[in-house]
Design a protein around this motif. Structure first.
Motif: not given
Length: 254
Positions: A55-58, A133-141, A67-76, A242-248
């Motif tokens: 949840t945090e990573l997403l 364990a640091d989801m901010r660093r995981v997201a960065f990578n 700013p960009f037209d991207i959606i993220y999902t954990f399901e194929r 929640g929102d598919l794009f974020g920015g809430l």
């Protein structure tokens, strides 16, 4: 009225085991990745990642790329095209990329995003336990791995994705910055002189600006509808937003 949210780019974060082949070029739908030095084989995924961490990573992935037209999902996705991030251990890294050393973020250097959808790799096992364990660093990578496939290059300094990590660097730079070493992209980067890159300008040109065609969702978890309280009681309000794009931005008004 707004319909279901759709995006120009869909990113599938694959936390499940997957066997990556090299028989269909760059094709996430076929689990195919092909480049020099790559050895096809299984990746073990990241089954130990908790639901809270997901949840945090997403959330972080969405917020860093609003700013960009991207959606993220954990399901194929069952249809259409998408980018895929394969996850794996340090042993997976050594088996698949034996000449690179243990690098957490690996992706095809796809200048100008000419291949469109790509497979990228995030090897969580190449981070120490605290960084895993640091989801901010995981997201960065994860963004670094995706960035190579989107035509971005490594940058000098810190403070933005594709450069050195700091706790405040989970964002794409919006000005021309120096590329680390010599640029691999002969055509250069949008709006910048040679050997410099404006990551946001590149992504807007290749992926496009966010089109928010889906509404956010709000579910009140506590208190229950119609629940009564004594005068002077302290009332805790809990909601899932929640929102598919974020920015809430979330606020409670009484």
């Amino acid at each position: 009225l707004p319909g279901s949210a759709a995006a120009e780019r869909v990113v599938f974060i694959n936390l499940d085991p997957v066997n990556v082949v090299n028989t269909a070029g760059q094709d996430p739908t076929m689990n195919s990745y092909s480049t020099m030095g790559f050895v096809p084989g299984p990746a073990s995924g990241w089954p130990a990642l908790t639901e809270d961490d997901r949840t945090e990573l997403l959330y972080l992935l969405k917020e860093a790329s609003v700013p960009f037209d991207i959606i993220y999902t954990f399901e194929r996705p069952v249809a259409g095209t998408y980018d895929m991030v394969v996850t794996g251990s340090a042993a997976d890294n050594a088996a698949m990329f034996p000449a690179l050393g243990c690098s957490a973020a690996i992706g095809l250097a796809d200048c100008s995003d000419s291949n469109a959808e790509n497979v990228s790799f995030f090897f969580w096992g190449c981070l120490d336990a605290a960084d895993q364990a640091d989801m901010r660093r995981v997201a960065f990578n994860i963004f670094a791995a995706l960035g190579f496939g989107w035509g971005l290059e490594n940058l000098t300094g810190t403070g933005q994705i594709m450069a050195g990590y700091t706790p405040t660097s989970l964002e794409f730079g919006d000005m021309c910055s120096n590329i680390s070493g010599t640029s691999l992209c002969a055509g250069g980067h949008v709006g910048c002189p040679a050997n410099q890159q404006n990551s946001s300008a590149d992504l807007l040109a290749r992926i496009g600006a966010r089109v928010d065609d889906g509404p956010p969702t709000v579910t009140i978890l506590e208190p229950a509808d119609g629940q009564a309280f004594d005068a002077g009681s302290v009332v805790n309000v809990d909601a899932a937003v929640g929102d598919l794009f974020g920015g809430l931005a979330v606020a409670l008004e009484i």
